[in-house]
Design a protein around this motif. Structure first.
Motif, PDB file in Angstrom:
ATOM      1  N   UNK A   1      -5.764  -2.802  -6.831  1.00  0.00           N
ATOM      2  CA  UNK A   1      -7.043  -2.905  -6.123  1.00  0.00           C
ATOM      3  C   UNK A   1      -8.039  -1.826  -6.531  1.00  0.00           C
ATOM      4  N   UNK A   2      -7.561  -0.767  -7.164  1.00  0.00           N
ATOM      5  CA  UNK A   2      -8.502   0.254  -7.630  1.00  0.00           C
ATOM      6  C   UNK A   2      -9.344  -0.261  -8.794  1.00  0.00           C
ATOM      7  N   UNK A   3      -8.948  -1.383  -9.379  1.00  0.00           N
ATOM      8  CA  UNK A   3      -9.705  -1.968 -10.486  1.00  0.00           C
ATOM      9  C   UNK A   3     -10.862  -2.829 -10.022  1.00  0.00           C
ATOM     10  N   UNK A   4     -10.946  -3.084  -8.711  1.00  0.00           N
ATOM     11  CA  UNK A   4     -12.054  -3.892  -8.192  1.00  0.00           C
ATOM     12  C   UNK A   4     -13.279  -2.996  -8.039  1.00  0.00           C
TER      13      UNK A   4
ATOM     14  N   UNK B   1      -9.756   1.521   3.008  1.00  0.00           N
ATOM     15  CA  UNK B   1      -9.140   2.462   2.070  1.00  0.00           C
ATOM     16  C   UNK B   1      -9.208   1.969   0.634  1.00  0.00           C
ATOM     17  N   UNK B   2      -9.911   0.870   0.401  1.00  0.00           N
ATOM     18  CA  UNK B   2     -10.205   0.424  -0.964  1.00  0.00           C
ATOM     19  C   UNK B   2     -11.585   0.948  -1.325  1.00  0.00           C
ATOM     20  N   UNK B   3     -11.626   1.841  -2.293  1.00  0.00           N
ATOM     21  CA  UNK B   3     -12.895   2.432  -2.716  1.00  0.00           C
ATOM     22  C   UNK B   3     -13.589   1.478  -3.676  1.00  0.00           C
ATOM     23  N   UNK B   4     -14.712   0.927  -3.242  1.00  0.00           N
ATOM     24  CA  UNK B   4     -15.424  -0.042  -4.056  1.00  0.00           C
ATOM     25  C   UNK B   4     -16.838  -0.207  -3.504  1.00  0.00           C
ATOM     26  N   UNK B   5     -17.688  -0.877  -4.256  1.00  0.00           N
ATOM     27  CA  UNK B   5     -18.979  -1.313  -3.723  1.00  0.00           C
ATOM     28  C   UNK B   5     -18.738  -2.595  -2.927  1.00  0.00           C
ATOM     29  N   UNK B   6     -19.377  -2.705  -1.753  1.00  0.00           N
ATOM     30  CA  UNK B   6     -19.171  -3.862  -0.895  1.00  0.00           C
ATOM     31  C   UNK B   6     -20.489  -4.580  -0.659  1.00  0.00           C
ATOM     32  N   UNK B   7     -20.452  -5.901  -0.797  1.00  0.00           N
ATOM     33  CA  UNK B   7     -21.612  -6.736  -0.504  1.00  0.00           C
ATOM     34  C   UNK B   7     -21.238  -7.730   0.596  1.00  0.00           C
TER      35      UNK B   7
ATOM     36  N   UNK C   1       0.847  -1.192   0.000  1.00  0.00           N
ATOM     37  CA  UNK C   1       0.000   0.000   0.000  1.00  0.00           C
ATOM     38  C   UNK C   1       0.883   1.242   0.000  1.00  0.00           C
ATOM     39  N   UNK C   2       0.636   2.123  -0.964  1.00  0.00           N
ATOM     40  CA  UNK C   2       1.448   3.336  -1.081  1.00  0.00           C
ATOM     41  C   UNK C   2       0.541   4.551  -1.118  1.00  0.00           C
ATOM     42  N   UNK C   3       0.833   5.499  -0.224  1.00  0.00           N
ATOM     43  CA  UNK C   3       0.089   6.754  -0.204  1.00  0.00           C
ATOM     44  C   UNK C   3       0.759   7.731  -1.161  1.00  0.00           C
ATOM     45  N   UNK C   4       0.060   8.043  -2.227  1.00  0.00           N
ATOM     46  CA  UNK C   4       0.629   8.931  -3.237  1.00  0.00           C
ATOM     47  C   UNK C   4      -0.488   9.751  -3.853  1.00  0.00           C
ATOM     48  N   UNK C   5      -0.201  11.045  -4.086  1.00  0.00           N
ATOM     49  CA  UNK C   5      -1.225  11.910  -4.680  1.00  0.00           C
ATOM     50  C   UNK C   5      -2.439  12.091  -3.804  1.00  0.00           C
ATOM     51  N   UNK C   6      -2.269  11.910  -2.498  1.00  0.00           N
ATOM     52  CA  UNK C   6      -3.384  12.127  -1.576  1.00  0.00           C
ATOM     53  C   UNK C   6      -4.286  10.940  -1.374  1.00  0.00           C
ATOM     54  N   UNK C   7      -3.957   9.787  -1.961  1.00  0.00           N
ATOM     55  CA  UNK C   7      -4.800   8.609  -1.766  1.00  0.00           C
ATOM     56  C   UNK C   7      -3.925   7.354  -1.759  1.00  0.00           C
ATOM     57  N   UNK C   8      -4.494   6.299  -1.240  1.00  0.00           N
ATOM     58  CA  UNK C   8      -3.772   5.036  -1.161  1.00  0.00           C
ATOM     59  C   UNK C   8      -3.909   4.252  -2.457  1.00  0.00           C
ATOM     60  N   UNK C   9      -2.810   3.639  -2.852  1.00  0.00           N
ATOM     61  CA  UNK C   9      -2.822   2.705  -3.983  1.00  0.00           C
ATOM     62  C   UNK C   9      -2.369   1.348  -3.442  1.00  0.00           C
TER      63      UNK C   9
END
Length: 324
Positions: free
Chosen positions: A63-66, A106-112, A43-51
């Motif tokens: 993980x941003x692709x999920x 910190x993973x932006x996604x829809x969660x079920x 996990x890397x904090x870059x540009x104000x958000x976590x990747x």
């Protein structure tokens, strides 16, 4: 891309996978129980958000692709087999659990149905019973206590027709054997052991007579109600789960419109996109709310009634996919 978080032997996931394949969905089925033993997260904090980058089975995933994450039944993190010291293993697995908790949030996604912390919060019976009552569900008079002096007057108020439930299902073993607590009648004889209540709080409620029990599965804005005919046997009178596949029969149920609306309001109010609601229909036709399980099982309901729950889950999971 869809991420499925669950144990590799999860029969419910196996029911949904063919639906996803049929719809041409791309998905990864990963059990966080394999972390950190055979998978990595960077996990890397870059540009104000976590990747976040997940590496598992020789592949790398951004993980941003999920687009959607199905938080089904993941197992707890496991240390590699090379970690043999018990204290060291506990340390490694505790740190892994802390990281996964932060990763989820910190993973932006829809969660079920939701992130794990929200599942834990909403399955707490004090929480969901209170929300259900506020929404207008009929709920039993309920006492949660570990004070045995409160038990007798509550038992008398119920006319001696009282049942006890655990606050939450917790795995435990006695002499090497797995044990489970089921809903149990509090008989006069059991009152002599009431001092044991001091060891752990219990949920106490007057016994509600049943015509049928209901298992209502909510997926997004769809409601799938099933009848559980549990009163044909003494073995399932108080808790059908004890011998659910042996003595109970099942059927599709038609909910009144106001009850169906409240089921949807309840899951939404709790911040959930999925939940299994347990209710009772009394001999007089009254609908009485018992609880919601935000990660409840549903495969047996589909198998016995034909309700298309797997298809509904698959449709919800793929709704945010780019090709949709």
């Amino acid at each position: 891309m869809i991420l499925i978080l669950s144990a590799r032997n999860d029969a419910s996931v196996e029911m949904v996978v063919p639906e996803l394949v049929e719809r041409g969905a791309e998905f990864l089925w990963w059990d966080p129980g394999g972390y950190p033993a055979d998978s990595t997260i960077s996990s890397r904090l870059t540009g104000g958000s976590w990747r976040h980058t997940l590496r598992v089975e020789g592949r790398e995933y951004d993980c941003s692709q999920f687009t959607t994450i199905w938080n089904r039944h993941p197992t707890h993190p496991h240390a590699p087999e090379s970690v043999t010291d018990d204290n060291h293993r506990k340390y490694v697995e505790k740190i892994a659990a802390i990281l996964l908790h932060g990763w989820e949030h910190t993973v932006e996604s829809r969660w079920l149905p939701a992130r794990t912390s929200d599942i834990v919060r909403t399955q707490n019976k004090l929480v969901n019973l209170g929300v259900a009552a506020a929404l207008g569900f009929t709920t039993p008079d309920t006492l949660v206590t570990n004070d045995d002096e409160d038990l007798i007057p509550f038992w008398e108020d119920a006319g001696g027709e009282l049942i006890a439930k655990v606050v939450e299902y917790v795995e435990f073993r006695i002499d090497g054997e797995d044990h489970s607590h089921y809903t149990t009648p509090v008989t006069r004889r059991r009152l002599t052991d009431r001092h044991r209540l001091a060891l752990a709080p219990a949920i106490l409620q007057p016994y509600v007579k049943k015509a049928v029990e209901l298992r209502i599965t909510v997926v997004g804005d769809q409601v799938f109600p099933a009848e559980i005919h549990s009163q044909g046997s003494r073995a399932t009178r108080y808790d059908y789960r004890h011998y659910e596949q042996t003595f109970s029969t099942y059927a599709i149920h038609r909910l009144p419109d106001d009850v169906e609306r409240r089921c949807l309001e309840l899951t939404a109010s709790l911040g959930l996109h999925y939940g299994c609601i347990d209710m009772i229909v009394t001999p007089e036709g009254e609908y009485v709310y018992l609880e919601i399980n935000p990660a409840g099982q549903w495969g047996w309901i589909e198998a016995t009634t034909g309700l298309p729950i797997a298809a509904a889950i698959a449709d919800w999971l793929i709704a945010a996919e780019p090709h949709r």
